[in-house]
Design a protein around this motif. Structure first.
Motif, mmCIF file in Angstrom:
data_model
loop_
_atom_site.group_PDB
_atom_site.id
_atom_site.type_symbol
_atom_site.label_atom_id
_atom_site.label_comp_id
_atom_site.label_asym_id
_atom_site.label_seq_id
_atom_site.Cartn_x
_atom_site.Cartn_y
_atom_site.Cartn_z
ATOM 1 N N UNK A 17 0.831 -1.216 0.000
ATOM 2 C CA UNK A 17 0.000 0.000 0.000
ATOM 3 C C UNK A 17 0.862 1.261 0.000
ATOM 4 N N UNK A 18 1.998 1.209 0.689
ATOM 5 C CA UNK A 18 2.901 2.363 0.744
ATOM 6 C C UNK A 18 3.655 2.516 -0.580
ATOM 7 N N UNK A 19 4.116 1.410 -1.138
ATOM 8 C CA UNK A 19 4.902 1.459 -2.369
ATOM 9 C C UNK A 19 4.043 1.710 -3.605
ATOM 10 N N UNK A 20 2.886 1.040 -3.665
ATOM 11 C CA UNK A 20 2.021 1.121 -4.846
ATOM 12 C C UNK A 20 0.579 1.388 -4.414
ATOM 13 N N UNK A 21 0.284 2.579 -3.912
ATOM 14 C CA UNK A 21 -1.075 2.854 -3.439
ATOM 15 C C UNK A 21 -2.105 2.705 -4.561
ATOM 16 N N UNK A 22 -3.187 2.025 -4.246
ATOM 17 C CA UNK A 22 -4.248 1.822 -5.222
ATOM 18 C C UNK A 22 -3.934 0.772 -6.274
ATOM 19 N N UNK A 23 -2.994 -0.102 -5.981
ATOM 20 C CA UNK A 23 -2.577 -1.136 -6.933
ATOM 21 C C UNK A 23 -3.775 -1.991 -7.358
ATOM 22 N N UNK A 39 2.000 -11.979 -8.294
ATOM 23 C CA UNK A 39 0.890 -11.234 -8.889
ATOM 24 C C UNK A 39 1.389 -10.232 -9.926
ATOM 25 N N UNK A 40 0.706 -10.193 -11.050
ATOM 26 C CA UNK A 40 0.936 -9.140 -12.025
ATOM 27 C C UNK A 40 -0.028 -8.024 -11.670
ATOM 28 N N UNK A 41 0.497 -6.829 -11.467
ATOM 29 C CA UNK A 41 -0.323 -5.711 -11.015
ATOM 30 C C UNK A 41 -0.083 -4.488 -11.900
ATOM 31 N N UNK A 42 -1.009 -3.527 -11.806
ATOM 32 C CA UNK A 42 -0.795 -2.230 -12.427
ATOM 33 C C UNK A 42 -0.903 -1.156 -11.354
ATOM 34 N N UNK A 43 -0.076 -0.152 -11.529
ATOM 35 C CA UNK A 43 -0.080 0.999 -10.625
ATOM 36 C C UNK A 43 0.317 2.224 -11.434
#
Length: 135
Positions: A17-23, A39-43
């Motif tokens: 949450x700190x590194x990628x908020x709203x991931x 996990x493959x994520x977008x941010x």
């Protein structure tokens, strides 16, 4: 919260949450064979891979060490993912997404050329013929 993030510990979710908020989770690449979540994520329009180790995990610290001390020559030429964030204690790392296809289970799994290329890369690294050491 995305159900795939439910496999992460509280500490891992807090860091993420700190590194990628709203991931946003796009795809779960976890194999389910070990307690590691992939996990493959977008941010903010960028794609990343999140790897989170379970309680008994001993591999994430080694992978993080490799990113910090060995992979830079390969990341510079696009042959390895770039480390964005990592925390060995939390067993969590985030890399920039590197397009490609996992060989295992694909039509390339038995392709001799794929294995030749992998072997050449391993030998070159073992002998010190890395991109950062070339003239």
């Amino acid at each position: 919260m995305d159900p795939a993030l439910g496999t992460l510990t509280g500490q891992q979710r807090s860091l993420l949450d700190r590194w990628l908020p709203g991931v946003s989770v796009e795809r779960d690449h976890s194999w389910g064979l070990v307690a590691t979540t992939v996990l493959e994520v977008t941010h903010a329009g960028s794609r990343c891979i999140v790897k989170a180790g379970g309680d008994g995990d001993h591999h994430l610290a080694r992978e993080l060490h490799a990113h910090q001390h060995w992979l830079r020559p390969w990341t510079r030429i696009g042959r390895a993912p770039t480390l964005a964030y990592g925390n060995a204690e939390a067993k969590l790392l985030v890399t920039r997404f590197l397009p490609g296809e996992l060989v295992l289970g694909s039509g390339y799994a038995d392709d001799p050329d794929v294995h030749r290329q992998a072997g050449e890369r391993m030998i070159a690294d073992a002998l010190g013929d890395r991109p950062d050491r070339r003239a």
